[in-house]
Write a protein that holds these residues in place. Sequence first.
Motif, PDB file in Angstrom:
ATOM      1  N   GLY A  18       0.785  -1.223   0.000  1.00 51.30           N
ATOM      2  CA  GLY A  18       0.000   0.000   0.000  1.00 51.30           C
ATOM      3  C   GLY A  18       0.817   1.273   0.000  1.00 51.30           C
ATOM      4  O   GLY A  18       0.278   2.357  -0.190  1.00 51.30           O
ATOM      5  N   LEU A  19       2.104   1.151   0.212  1.00 50.86           N
ATOM      6  CA  LEU A  19       2.940   2.334   0.294  1.00 50.86           C
ATOM      7  C   LEU A  19       2.983   3.085  -1.032  1.00 50.86           C
ATOM      8  O   LEU A  19       2.966   4.319  -1.055  1.00 50.86           O
ATOM      9  CB  LEU A  19       4.363   1.946   0.736  1.00 50.86           C
ATOM     10  N   GLU A  20       2.992   2.356  -2.127  1.00 49.02           N
ATOM     11  CA  GLU A  20       3.066   2.999  -3.442  1.00 49.02           C
ATOM     12  C   GLU A  20       1.897   3.954  -3.656  1.00 49.02           C
ATOM     13  O   GLU A  20       2.078   5.072  -4.149  1.00 49.02           O
ATOM     14  CB  GLU A  20       3.086   1.940  -4.544  1.00 49.02           C
ATOM     15  N   GLU A  21       0.704   3.539  -3.273  1.00 54.62           N
ATOM     16  CA  GLU A  21      -0.473   4.402  -3.434  1.00 54.62           C
ATOM     17  C   GLU A  21      -0.380   5.636  -2.544  1.00 54.62           C
ATOM     18  O   GLU A  21      -0.757   6.728  -2.966  1.00 54.62           O
ATOM     19  CB  GLU A  21      -1.754   3.619  -3.123  1.00 54.62           C
ATOM     20  N   VAL A  22       0.123   5.479  -1.340  1.00 60.29           N
ATOM     21  CA  VAL A  22       0.279   6.605  -0.430  1.00 60.29           C
ATOM     22  C   VAL A  22       1.289   7.601  -1.001  1.00 60.29           C
ATOM     23  O   VAL A  22       1.068   8.810  -0.979  1.00 60.29           O
ATOM     24  CB  VAL A  22       0.728   6.122   0.970  1.00 60.29           C
ATOM     25  N   LEU A  23       2.393   7.081  -1.534  1.00 63.06           N
ATOM     26  CA  LEU A  23       3.440   7.949  -2.081  1.00 63.06           C
ATOM     27  C   LEU A  23       2.965   8.724  -3.307  1.00 63.06           C
ATOM     28  O   LEU A  23       3.378   9.859  -3.510  1.00 63.06           O
ATOM     29  CB  LEU A  23       4.688   7.135  -2.420  1.00 63.06           C
ATOM     30  N   LYS A  24       2.098   8.130  -4.101  1.00 58.84           N
ATOM     31  CA  LYS A  24       1.560   8.825  -5.273  1.00 58.84           C
ATOM     32  C   LYS A  24       0.795  10.078  -4.865  1.00 58.84           C
ATOM     33  O   LYS A  24       0.755  11.058  -5.601  1.00 58.84           O
ATOM     34  CB  LYS A  24       0.629   7.906  -6.073  1.00 58.84           C
ATOM     35  N   LYS A  25       0.190  10.058  -3.684  1.00 59.94           N
ATOM     36  CA  LYS A  25      -0.642  11.160  -3.220  1.00 59.94           C
ATOM     37  C   LYS A  25       0.115  12.131  -2.311  1.00 59.94           C
ATOM     38  O   LYS A  25      -0.415  13.188  -1.966  1.00 59.94           O
ATOM     39  CB  LYS A  25      -1.840  10.606  -2.444  1.00 59.94           C
ATOM     40  N   LYS A  27       2.467  14.921  -1.464  1.00 61.32           N
ATOM     41  CA  LYS A  27       3.070  16.069  -2.148  1.00 61.32           C
ATOM     42  C   LYS A  27       4.562  16.192  -1.817  1.00 61.32           C
ATOM     43  O   LYS A  27       5.381  16.444  -2.694  1.00 61.32           O
ATOM     44  CB  LYS A  27       2.332  17.342  -1.753  1.00 61.32           C
ATOM     45  N   TYR A  28       4.925  16.036  -0.577  1.00 58.55           N
ATOM     46  CA  TYR A  28       6.324  16.145  -0.154  1.00 58.55           C
ATOM     47  C   TYR A  28       7.181  15.109  -0.876  1.00 58.55           C
ATOM     48  O   TYR A  28       8.260  15.431  -1.367  1.00 58.55           O
ATOM     49  CB  TYR A  28       6.413  15.980   1.365  1.00 58.55           C
ATOM     50  N   TYR A  29       6.688  13.891  -0.960  1.00 58.21           N
ATOM     51  CA  TYR A  29       7.439  12.833  -1.649  1.00 58.21           C
ATOM     52  C   TYR A  29       7.558  13.143  -3.138  1.00 58.21           C
ATOM     53  O   TYR A  29       8.628  12.966  -3.722  1.00 58.21           O
ATOM     54  CB  TYR A  29       6.767  11.475  -1.431  1.00 58.21           C
ATOM     55  N   MET A  33      10.924  13.574  -5.320  1.00 56.96           N
ATOM     56  CA  MET A  33      11.221  12.801  -6.534  1.00 56.96           C
ATOM     57  C   MET A  33      11.603  13.727  -7.686  1.00 56.96           C
ATOM     58  O   MET A  33      12.523  13.419  -8.454  1.00 56.96           O
ATOM     59  CB  MET A  33      10.001  11.960  -6.934  1.00 56.96           C
ATOM     60  N   SER A  34      10.931  14.859  -7.807  1.00 59.27           N
ATOM     61  CA  SER A  34      11.269  15.826  -8.846  1.00 59.27           C
ATOM     62  C   SER A  34      12.681  16.368  -8.637  1.00 59.27           C
ATOM     63  O   SER A  34      13.463  16.511  -9.591  1.00 59.27           O
ATOM     64  CB  SER A  34      10.270  16.987  -8.853  1.00 59.27           C
ATOM     65  N   GLU A  35      13.008  16.674  -7.401  1.00 60.29           N
ATOM     66  CA  GLU A  35      14.354  17.166  -7.083  1.00 60.29           C
ATOM     67  C   GLU A  35      15.404  16.096  -7.373  1.00 60.29           C
ATOM     68  O   GLU A  35      16.478  16.395  -7.894  1.00 60.29           O
ATOM     69  CB  GLU A  35      14.428  17.598  -5.617  1.00 60.29           C
TER      70      GLU A  35
END
Length: 95
Positions: A18-25, A27-29, A33-35
């Motif tokens: 379930g972590l993947e779904e949480v990370l998709k939502k 904002k901080y993560y 990832m963009s950085e």
Amino acid sequence: MKENGLLEIIAAHRTMTGLEEVLKKDKYYQEAMSEEQAASDIMDSLNLTSEQKKAVDRVITAYNQCGAAYGAAAYRFGMEDGIRVRMEMEEVMRP
């Protein structure tokens, strides 16, 4: 804490499921990832030698392993605190 105890099993399950779904939502993560991608693009543009790339990779891997170990320990610590609070609340609420 007992190795392979219930808390270890729960922590392993929650950090994988379930972590993947949480990370998709999260904002901080997503910003992190963009950085990370921007930094990776800069690294690629430096045209480092194979030996330099291996050295950089070793440092990054060490940082990542340390961060992962820290996160797992913090998660378990938080779970232990939650369990202790719950147990203490049950003691206080007993008639």
